[in-house]
Design an enzyme around this catalytic site. Structure first.
Site, PDB file in Angstrom:
ATOM      1  NE  ARG A   1     -15.677   3.013   2.167  1.00  0.00           N
ATOM      2  CZ  ARG A   1     -14.846   2.247   1.483  1.00  0.00           C
ATOM      3  NH1 ARG A   1     -13.936   2.791   0.691  1.00  0.00           N
ATOM      4  NH2 ARG A   1     -14.909   0.932   1.576  1.00  0.00           N
TER       5      ARG A   1
ATOM      6  N   GLY B   1     -36.176  -1.139   2.303  1.00  0.00           N
ATOM      7  CA  GLY B   1     -35.592  -0.384   3.408  1.00  0.00           C
ATOM      8  C   GLY B   1     -35.324   1.057   3.035  1.00  0.00           C
TER       9      GLY B   1
ATOM     10  CB  CYS C   1     -19.780  -1.788  -4.042  1.00  0.00           C
ATOM     11  SG  CYS C   1     -18.268  -2.237  -3.196  1.00  0.00           S
TER      12      CYS C   1
ATOM     13  CG  ASP D   1      -2.140   0.817   1.082  1.00  0.00           C
ATOM     14  OD1 ASP D   1      -3.207   0.214   0.903  1.00  0.00           O
ATOM     15  OD2 ASP D   1      -2.045   2.065   1.098  1.00  0.00           O
TER      16      ASP D   1
ATOM     17  CG  LEU E   1     -36.580  -9.886  -3.895  1.00  0.00           C
ATOM     18  CD1 LEU E   1     -37.624 -10.959  -4.195  1.00  0.00           C
ATOM     19  CD2 LEU E   1     -36.742  -8.725  -4.880  1.00  0.00           C
TER      20      LEU E   1
ATOM     21  NE  ARG F   1     -22.303 -11.796   0.205  1.00  0.00           N
ATOM     22  CZ  ARG F   1     -23.036 -12.803   0.682  1.00  0.00           C
ATOM     23  NH1 ARG F   1     -24.325 -12.683   0.773  1.00  0.00           N
ATOM     24  NH2 ARG F   1     -22.470 -13.934   1.066  1.00  0.00           N
ATOM     25  CD  GLU F   2     -17.388  -2.878   2.883  1.00  0.00           C
ATOM     26  OE1 GLU F   2     -17.777  -2.407   3.957  1.00  0.00           O
ATOM     27  OE2 GLU F   2     -17.024  -2.178   1.917  1.00  0.00           O
TER      28      GLU F   2
HETATM   29  C1  UGA Z   1     -21.644  -5.568  -3.020  1.00  0.00           C
HETATM   30  C2  UGA Z   1     -21.940  -6.888  -3.759  1.00  0.00           C
HETATM   31  O1  UGA Z   1     -23.001  -7.581  -3.096  1.00  0.00           O
HETATM   32  C3  UGA Z   1     -20.691  -7.769  -3.806  1.00  0.00           C
HETATM   33  O2  UGA Z   1     -20.965  -8.942  -4.574  1.00  0.00           O
HETATM   34  C4  UGA Z   1     -19.552  -6.977  -4.465  1.00  0.00           C
HETATM   35  O3  UGA Z   1     -18.354  -7.729  -4.489  1.00  0.00           O
HETATM   36  C5  UGA Z   1     -19.311  -5.709  -3.664  1.00  0.00           C
HETATM   37  O4  UGA Z   1     -20.529  -4.917  -3.644  1.00  0.00           O
HETATM   38  C6  UGA Z   1     -18.218  -4.920  -4.374  1.00  0.00           C
HETATM   39  O5  UGA Z   1     -18.434  -4.491  -5.494  1.00  0.00           O
HETATM   40  O6  UGA Z   1     -17.109  -4.848  -3.835  1.00  0.00           O
HETATM   41  P1  UGA Z   1     -21.447  -4.843  -0.447  1.00  0.00           P
HETATM   42  O7  UGA Z   1     -21.354  -3.452  -0.967  1.00  0.00           O
HETATM   43  O8  UGA Z   1     -20.479  -5.317   0.562  1.00  0.00           O
HETATM   44  O9  UGA Z   1     -21.341  -5.894  -1.671  1.00  0.00           O
HETATM   45  O10 UGA Z   1     -22.888  -4.999   0.203  1.00  0.00           O
HETATM   46  P2  UGA Z   1     -24.272  -5.729  -0.123  1.00  0.00           P
HETATM   47  O11 UGA Z   1     -24.470  -6.822   0.825  1.00  0.00           O
HETATM   48  O12 UGA Z   1     -24.409  -6.058  -1.551  1.00  0.00           O
HETATM   49  O13 UGA Z   1     -25.295  -4.563   0.276  1.00  0.00           O
HETATM   50  C7  UGA Z   1     -25.254  -3.293  -0.383  1.00  0.00           C
HETATM   51  C8  UGA Z   1     -26.360  -2.394   0.132  1.00  0.00           C
HETATM   52  O14 UGA Z   1     -27.640  -2.864  -0.276  1.00  0.00           O
HETATM   53  C9  UGA Z   1     -26.440  -2.296   1.662  1.00  0.00           C
HETATM   54  O15 UGA Z   1     -26.649  -0.930   2.029  1.00  0.00           O
HETATM   55  C10 UGA Z   1     -27.644  -3.125   2.038  1.00  0.00           C
HETATM   56  O16 UGA Z   1     -28.267  -2.700   3.226  1.00  0.00           O
HETATM   57  C11 UGA Z   1     -28.533  -2.891   0.818  1.00  0.00           C
HETATM   58  N1  UGA Z   1     -29.506  -3.983   0.608  1.00  0.00           N
HETATM   59  C12 UGA Z   1     -29.104  -5.227   0.286  1.00  0.00           C
HETATM   60  C13 UGA Z   1     -30.877  -3.694   0.696  1.00  0.00           C
HETATM   61  O17 UGA Z   1     -31.285  -2.547   0.965  1.00  0.00           O
HETATM   62  N2  UGA Z   1     -31.771  -4.705   0.456  1.00  0.00           N
HETATM   63  C14 UGA Z   1     -31.380  -5.974   0.136  1.00  0.00           C
HETATM   64  O18 UGA Z   1     -32.256  -6.829  -0.074  1.00  0.00           O
HETATM   65  C15 UGA Z   1     -30.015  -6.233   0.062  1.00  0.00           C
END
Ligand code: UGA
Length: 466
Positions: free
Chosen positions: A343, A269, A276, A30, A266, A153-154
């Site tokens: 973020r 919220g 991302c 880094d 689905l 996913r985080e």
């Molecule tokens: C997302 C993708 O899911 C990963 O596959 C990808 O690798 C990652 O981005 C990336 O590009 O690095 P992440 O941002 O960690 O992962 O989080 P998610 O679990 O996808 O959730 C994203 C947002 O959507 C959150 O704010 C979550 O609360 C929201 N969400 C998710 C909803 O509002 N409803 C849902 O049904 C699912």
């Protein structure tokens, strides 16, 4: 394999630690010397479940080392570019960090190496990278290029690394494909000892998608944008449920049982956040436009998501009448549970909107408080949900942490000024909350009243207020 990972952020550090865990010799680099020193001293720059253990174990075994970028690329057989691609003001991805790494690789890498794009980049970035490497290294370096997007996913990144649905590799030589197959062999064969879930040994083997670089780059943006679209879609259906008396939980269940739709993503919220989806949807619209395609569908996905906060504030206003001067507990600051990342977190946007309206906000998050302090320094942060709830006019649930599922609602009922919960993540069934004497408002479902609240419920006074 001797692997170098450039960038010790969420993606880079997780990938580096997990590659070391499956037997590779990994150097993680880094340009932030402070971050390298932190990692060398065994501390973590961010929270990710199980990551600390894996980093510490491999660092102690010297299978994971932390180095400056120039040193790290020397002698590496594979170099993974995991630096940030933040959004520019116009929505394009800022590729300056990726370009810098390319120049350092061209100058300092040795032998025959494979340069792998892991950062989320616009389609055709691989072509530019290859050109940069040729321009700056000339014949000095034998180097192939590949795209290998990450789908971590985080919050569940370690599990996702060890048990992916698919591994996508975009290559234009057999050698590059063979290197990547070798790098991921233990994962493709599921032949490793899972460091976090020993019972995971029966996970199906992931699919390996081998394609050209451009298709691989597009798979990443298209996947994230599609998931974001699913969320905005269900959020609009939730609004329609509120307007018509339907129940979003049942509607989503009924839709999700169709295997062509699927139940994941689905959950309605207060909108999607994180580093991302918001930036990737925006970048994908720009990428499409630059290629002559008007992806207006995704513009609407963004617009719907932006409106989620306003709509939630309106829900609060409908219950409280005047927001100014009201005490509100915000439970959850991270953009989703099991991470300290704030973020583009909807909770942060919500707090900004409430503070603009002169609400008195008291916030609690199990992990994200320190990160939140950097963006909202003057907020009243509490050390427990109970402290945050004391004497409040409403409790707002904004991140679905497990800790909140296990709260002592009877105790909280005795602390609040008014027993009102407005759930932005549909964490509970209305019965679970009203049983404790609360008035419960959620997303895409009708307001629910406790039996103590009978007069209020009969007159629906709350719902009728302007
Ligand atoms: C997302 C993708 O899911 C990963 O596959 C990808 O690798 C990652 O981005 C990336 O590009 O690095 P992440 O941002 O960690 O992962 O989080 P998610 O679990 O996808 O959730 C994203 C947002 O959507 C959150 O704010 C979550 O609360 C929201 N969400 C998710 C909803 O509002 N409803 C849902 O049904 C699912």
């Amino acid at each position: 394999m001797k692997i170098s990972v450039i960038g010790a952020g969420y993606v880079g550090l997780t990938t580096a630690a997990c590659l070391a865990e499956i037997g590779h010799s990994v150097r993680c680099a880094d340009n932030d010397e402070g971050k390298l020193n932190l990692l060398r001293s065994g501390r973590m720059p961010f929270f990710e479940t199980h990551l600390e253990t894996i980093v510490q174990r491999n660092h102690a075994a010297r299978t994971l080392q932390f180095e400056e970028v120039e040193n790290a690329v020397k002698g590496a057989e594979a170099i993974l570019i995991c630096v940030g691609t933040p959004p520019l003001d116009n929505g394009d991805a800022d590729l300056s960090a990726v370009a810098n790494v390319a120049r350092i690789v061209a100058k300092h890498a040795t032998g025959h190496c494979l340069v792998i794009e892991k950062s989320t980049v616009p389609v055709k970035t691989g072509q530019q990278l290859k050109r940069q490497l040729q321009l700056y290294a000339g014949n000095r370096l034998q180097c192939d290029l590949a795209s290998n997007p990450e789908f971590l996913r985080e919050g569940t990144a370690i599990h996702d690394f060890f048990h992916p649905d698919r591994i996508v590799i975009g290559v234009d030589t057999e050698w590059a494909a063979a290197q990547l197959r070798e790098m991921y062999r233990p994962i493709l064969e599921q032949s490793f000892h899972c460091p976090v879930h020993p019972q995971c040994q029966h996970t199906p083997k992931p699919a390996l998608i081998v394609t050209d670089t451009e298709s691989s780059e597009l798979i990443k943006h298209a996947s994230n944008s599609f998931l974001a679209m699913k969320i905005s879609f269900i959020n609009m259906v939730a609004d329609l449920c509120e307007a018509t008396g339907a129940n979003i939980t049942k509607v989503a269940q009924g839709m999700g049982m169709d295997p062509r739709i699927g139940p994941a993503f689905l959950n309605p919220g207060i909108g999607f956040g994180g580093f991302c989806f918001p930036k990737d949807v925006q970048a994908f619209v720009r990428i499409a436009s630059q290629a002559g395609c008007d992806f207006s569908l995704l513009k609407e996905v963004e617009n719907i998501n932006k409106r989620r906060i306003d709509r939630f504030v309106e829900k609060i206003r409908q219950e409280l009448w005047v927001i100014a001067g009201r005490k509100l507990a915000v439970l959850g600051l991270a953009f989703k549970p099991n991470t300290d990342d704030v973020r583009f977190a909807p909770a942060i946007e919500l707090i900004r909107a409430l503070v603009r309206e002169s609400a008195i906000v008291r916030a609690y998050d199990p992990q994200a408080t320190e990160k939140a302090k950097a963006v909202l320094p003057n907020l009243d942060y509490c050390s427990s949900p109970y402290e945050a709830s004391a004497d409040t006019d409403a409790i707002l649930l904004t991140t679905e942490w497990d800790e909140f599922r296990a709260l002592d609602w009877e105790r909280i009922r005795g602390l609040v000024a008014r027993p009102l919960i407005i759930d932005g993540r549909n964490m509970f069934t209305p019965e679970e909350i009203t049983a404790h004497g609360f008035h419960y408002i959620s997303i895409g479902r009708q307001p629910a009243f406790s039996s103590d609240d009978e007069v209020f419920s009969r007159s629906k006074l709350g719902a009728a207020l302007p």
